[in-house]
Design a protein around this motif. Structure first.
Motif, PDB file in Angstrom:
ATOM      1  N   VAL A  99      42.334  69.755  13.378  1.00  0.00           N
ATOM      2  CA  VAL A  99      41.001  70.266  13.680  1.00  0.00           C
ATOM      3  C   VAL A  99      40.807  71.577  12.930  1.00  0.00           C
ATOM      4  N   VAL A 100      39.626  71.747  12.340  1.00  0.00           N
ATOM      5  CA  VAL A 100      39.239  72.999  11.692  1.00  0.00           C
ATOM      6  C   VAL A 100      37.831  73.328  12.169  1.00  0.00           C
ATOM      7  N   ALA A 101      37.604  74.615  12.481  1.00  0.00           N
ATOM      8  CA  ALA A 101      36.290  75.021  12.967  1.00  0.00           C
ATOM      9  C   ALA A 101      36.102  76.513  12.768  1.00  0.00           C
ATOM     10  N   LEU A 102      34.860  76.961  12.922  1.00  0.00           N
ATOM     11  CA  LEU A 102      34.617  78.394  13.003  1.00  0.00           C
ATOM     12  C   LEU A 102      35.399  78.909  14.208  1.00  0.00           C
ATOM     13  N   ASP A 103      36.039  80.047  14.055  1.00  0.00           N
ATOM     14  CA  ASP A 103      36.852  80.582  15.151  1.00  0.00           C
ATOM     15  C   ASP A 103      35.950  80.944  16.328  1.00  0.00           C
ATOM     16  N   SER A 129      44.681  81.242  12.628  1.00  0.00           N
ATOM     17  CA  SER A 129      43.381  81.827  12.304  1.00  0.00           C
ATOM     18  C   SER A 129      43.455  82.317  10.871  1.00  0.00           C
ATOM     19  N   TYR A 130      42.343  82.190  10.154  1.00  0.00           N
ATOM     20  CA  TYR A 130      42.322  82.634   8.758  1.00  0.00           C
ATOM     21  C   TYR A 130      40.882  82.887   8.341  1.00  0.00           C
ATOM     22  N   ALA A 131      40.709  83.565   7.223  1.00  0.00           N
ATOM     23  CA  ALA A 131      39.379  83.819   6.666  1.00  0.00           C
ATOM     24  C   ALA A 131      39.065  82.727   5.642  1.00  0.00           C
ATOM     25  N   ALA A 132      37.871  82.171   5.734  1.00  0.00           N
ATOM     26  CA  ALA A 132      37.450  81.127   4.794  1.00  0.00           C
ATOM     27  C   ALA A 132      37.373  81.697   3.383  1.00  0.00           C
ATOM     28  N   ALA A 133      37.740  80.865   2.417  1.00  0.00           N
ATOM     29  CA  ALA A 133      37.652  81.275   1.015  1.00  0.00           C
ATOM     30  C   ALA A 133      36.196  81.630   0.670  1.00  0.00           C
ATOM     31  N   HIS A 134      36.014  82.593  -0.165  1.00  0.00           N
ATOM     32  CA  HIS A 134      34.730  83.049  -0.696  1.00  0.00           C
ATOM     33  C   HIS A 134      33.883  83.813   0.321  1.00  0.00           C
ATOM     34  N   THR A 135      33.745  83.301   1.560  1.00  0.00           N
ATOM     35  CA  THR A 135      32.845  83.946   2.526  1.00  0.00           C
ATOM     36  C   THR A 135      33.565  84.891   3.480  1.00  0.00           C
ATOM     37  N   GLY A 136      34.851  84.639   3.711  1.00  0.00           N
ATOM     38  CA  GLY A 136      35.592  85.456   4.672  1.00  0.00           C
ATOM     39  C   GLY A 136      35.283  85.121   6.126  1.00  0.00           C
ATOM     40  N   THR A 137      34.556  84.054   6.368  1.00  0.00           N
ATOM     41  CA  THR A 137      34.206  83.640   7.727  1.00  0.00           C
ATOM     42  C   THR A 137      35.474  83.349   8.531  1.00  0.00           C
ATOM     43  N   PRO A 138      35.570  83.870   9.772  1.00  0.00           N
ATOM     44  CA  PRO A 138      36.752  83.588  10.593  1.00  0.00           C
ATOM     45  C   PRO A 138      36.844  82.100  10.948  1.00  0.00           C
ATOM     46  N   MET A 139      37.968  81.481  10.594  1.00  0.00           N
ATOM     47  CA  MET A 139      38.190  80.058  10.834  1.00  0.00           C
ATOM     48  C   MET A 139      39.396  79.884  11.750  1.00  0.00           C
ATOM     49  N   PHE A 140      39.483  78.707  12.353  1.00  0.00           N
ATOM     50  CA  PHE A 140      40.583  78.386  13.254  1.00  0.00           C
ATOM     51  C   PHE A 140      41.027  76.960  12.959  1.00  0.00           C
ATOM     52  N   ALA A 141      42.343  76.755  12.872  1.00  0.00           N
ATOM     53  CA  ALA A 141      42.890  75.419  12.610  1.00  0.00           C
ATOM     54  C   ALA A 141      43.892  75.061  13.698  1.00  0.00           C
ATOM     55  N   VAL A 142      43.869  73.812  14.096  1.00  0.00           N
ATOM     56  CA  VAL A 142      44.801  73.277  15.091  1.00  0.00           C
ATOM     57  C   VAL A 142      45.429  72.029  14.494  1.00  0.00           C
ATOM     58  N   ARG A 143      46.737  71.942  14.602  1.00  0.00           N
ATOM     59  CA  ARG A 143      47.453  70.724  14.218  1.00  0.00           C
ATOM     60  C   ARG A 143      48.323  70.366  15.420  1.00  0.00           C
ATOM     61  N   PHE A 164      33.225  63.821  20.771  1.00  0.00           N
ATOM     62  CA  PHE A 164      33.588  65.076  21.440  1.00  0.00           C
ATOM     63  C   PHE A 164      33.623  66.224  20.425  1.00  0.00           C
ATOM     64  N   CYS A 165      34.277  66.007  19.293  1.00  0.00           N
ATOM     65  CA  CYS A 165      34.392  67.042  18.262  1.00  0.00           C
ATOM     66  C   CYS A 165      33.033  67.369  17.647  1.00  0.00           C
ATOM     67  N   ASP A 166      32.195  66.356  17.441  1.00  0.00           N
ATOM     68  CA  ASP A 166      30.847  66.597  16.909  1.00  0.00           C
ATOM     69  C   ASP A 166      30.043  67.493  17.854  1.00  0.00           C
ATOM     70  N   GLN A 167      30.163  67.259  19.165  1.00  0.00           N
ATOM     71  CA  GLN A 167      29.433  68.074  20.151  1.00  0.00           C
ATOM     72  C   GLN A 167      29.871  69.540  20.101  1.00  0.00           C
ATOM     73  N   LEU A 168      31.146  69.788  19.765  1.00  0.00           N
ATOM     74  CA  LEU A 168      31.670  71.152  19.717  1.00  0.00           C
ATOM     75  C   LEU A 168      31.671  71.733  18.299  1.00  0.00           C
ATOM     76  N   ASN A 169      31.127  70.972  17.345  1.00  0.00           N
ATOM     77  CA  ASN A 169      31.087  71.391  15.942  1.00  0.00           C
ATOM     78  C   ASN A 169      32.492  71.639  15.384  1.00  0.00           C
ATOM     79  N   LEU A 170      33.399  70.691  15.652  1.00  0.00           N
ATOM     80  CA  LEU A 170      34.772  70.747  15.155  1.00  0.00           C
ATOM     81  C   LEU A 170      34.956  69.661  14.105  1.00  0.00           C
ATOM     82  N   ASP A 171      35.510  69.997  12.965  1.00  0.00           N
ATOM     83  CA  ASP A 171      35.888  68.980  11.985  1.00  0.00           C
ATOM     84  C   ASP A 171      37.269  68.492  12.383  1.00  0.00           C
ATOM     85  N   ALA A 172      37.438  67.173  12.559  1.00  0.00           N
ATOM     86  CA  ALA A 172      38.693  66.677  13.099  1.00  0.00           C
ATOM     87  C   ALA A 172      39.103  65.334  12.490  1.00  0.00           C
ATOM     88  N   VAL A 173      40.395  65.090  12.573  1.00  0.00           N
ATOM     89  CA  VAL A 173      40.990  63.824  12.153  1.00  0.00           C
ATOM     90  C   VAL A 173      41.990  63.426  13.232  1.00  0.00           C
TER      91      VAL A 173
END
Length: 179
Positions: A99-103, A129-143, A164-173
């Motif tokens: 899962v990857v999403a805005l933090d 947690s990390y900053a998105a490339a180019h924009t620096g937007t705070p991101m969060f990843a879960v594995r 469920f992930c679409d409702q929370l705006n999470l990109d997921a696999v």
């Protein structure tokens, strides 16, 4: 044929410094014990490790007797817990979840609730947690790796999870663990 060995789970926490893993694994080796699984991380300058160790009961007892000295020597809090091998994993299918999403607060809790409500166990999880490339937007990843009961209809679960992930705006696999 089932193993006649006993199992011990060790957890250790304390300030990080070089040599901790070397000293812990040397104590395990010198006690004639075998490391089965390990998870280790340095978080905010603290060292944390979980280890599953197996050996005949008397060798595990020898290792347990060394814990007070290891704690003093390494400056760690070490907890040892006798454990039984997990037999229920036989009818579980390992699936990977990425899962990857805005933090934002609550991502891990929402994922945990989704799987828990369906009787699915989270077996392994890493977040960052990390900053998105180019924009620096705070991101969060879960594995994570989850154990899905073999009787569960995977296509239906995947569809529910994606909704469920679409409702929370999470990109997921959600896909089977390979290998």
């Amino acid at each position: 044929m089932p193993s006649r060995n006993s199992h011990l789970v060790l957890s250790a926490l304390g300030k990080d410094r070089p040599g901790i893993v070397d000293r812990l694994t040397r104590a395990i080796l010198e006690a004639d014990c075998n490391i089965l699984d390990t998870r280790m991380a340095v978080l905010s300058g603290d060292f944390a490790i979980l280890m599953s160790v197996e050996a005949p009961w008397d060798k595990l007892a020898r290792l347990e007797s060394q814990i007070p000295e290891l704690q003093r020597e390494l400056g760690l809090t070490i907890i040892a817990d006798r454990a039984e091998p997990d037999a229920r994993k036989v009818d579980l299918l390992p699936y990977g979840v990425d899962v990857v999403a805005l933090d934002q607060p609550g991502i891990v809790h929402n994922l945990a609730a989704f799987f828990s409500q369906r009787g699915i166990n989270i077996e392994d999880m890493t977040t960052s947690s990390y900053a998105a490339a180019h924009t620096g937007t705070p991101m969060f990843a879960v594995r994570m790796t989850v154990g899905i009961p073999a009787t569960m209809h995977i296509a239906s679960l995947r569809e529910e999870f994606m909704d469920f992930c679409d409702q929370l705006n999470l990109d997921a696999v959600l896909e089977p663990v390979k290998g």
